[in-house]
Design an enzyme around this catalytic site. Structure first.
Site, PDB file in Angstrom:
ATOM      1  N   ILE A  72       0.842  -1.196   0.000  1.00 43.98           N
ATOM      2  CA  ILE A  72       0.000   0.000   0.000  1.00 43.98           C
ATOM      3  C   ILE A  72       0.876   1.244   0.000  1.00 43.98           C
ATOM      4  O   ILE A  72       1.800   1.367   0.804  1.00 43.98           O
ATOM      5  CB  ILE A  72      -0.902   0.017   1.254  1.00 43.98           C
ATOM      6  N   CYS A  73       0.572   2.172  -0.894  1.00 47.30           N
ATOM      7  CA  CYS A  73       1.256   3.459  -0.910  1.00 47.30           C
ATOM      8  C   CYS A  73       0.390   4.443  -0.115  1.00 47.30           C
ATOM      9  O   CYS A  73      -0.655   4.891  -0.590  1.00 47.30           O
ATOM     10  CB  CYS A  73       1.427   3.940  -2.349  1.00 47.30           C
TER      11      CYS A  73
END
Length: 194
Positions: free
Chosen positions: A85-86
């Site tokens: 996840i960014c």
């Protein structure tokens, strides 16, 4: 010692007062290995889906953020094929926004918000981001399809069917379908979240 006592308090809070649509629990007796589930939000392409996440707590928690990734495949510009996840809340400053005053509950809630409102300007998956920006109806269609295929729980009566379903899920790939035949041979555009 501080990590163990804080985690114990956080898990008790998550158990007694969970954020809407989020559950989190400890796996077996390992306090640093948690699992979470997020329900896809209403009026999003993820509606009706139940998304599982892995939450690994580092030795230096709360001074380092937890390492969180999706175990359920999801079609999203800020989440890559490995489930990474960014998100600023998952990174230390100066590039990130993690601080010890944040906790697992607030981070999971912010991931739930990211699911509802992707950030196409800081993507992990550039091709999905472009699709989200310039062809939102196609993005919505693909995201709904992925949700149906990977995140919607189906009621299956027989144990045999459950085993077959599990095998089907293991066999299915996290790779997205190409937009056209030309892209079949090209690598999807990726970028490291900065």
């Amino acid at each position: 010692m501080q990590r163990a006592s804080r985690l114990k308090r956080e898990l008790q809070m998550l158990s007694s007062e969970p954020p809407p649509g989020i559950t989190c629990w400890q796996t077996e007796d390992r306090i640093n290995d948690l699992r979470a589930q997020i329900v896809g939000g209403t009026d999003t392409p993820y509606e009706g889906g139940l998304f599982s996440l892995e939450v690994l707590i580092p030795e230096r928690y709360p001074f380092e953020p937890p390492k969180i990734r999706f175990l359920t495949p999801i079609y999203h510009p800020n989440i890559d094929n490995s489930g990474r996840i960014c998100h600023d809340a998952l990174k230390l400053p100066p590039k990130g926004a993690w601080k010890p005053s944040l906790n697992i509950s607030t981070v999971l809630t912010s991931i739930q918000l990211l699911m509802a409102e992707p950030n196409p300007d800081d993507p992990l998956m550039a091709d999905i981001s472009s699709e989200f920006k310039y062809n939102k109806s196609l993005f919505m269609e693909k995201a709904k399809k992925w949700t149906q295929e990977h995140a919607v729980q189906k009621n299956i009566g027989a144990v045999k069917d459950n085993k077959e379903n599990a095998l089907d899920q293991k066999a299915s790939s996290r790779k997205r379908e190409p937009l056209n035949a030309q892209q079949d041979t090209e690598e999807p555009a990726k970028r490291t979240c900065m």
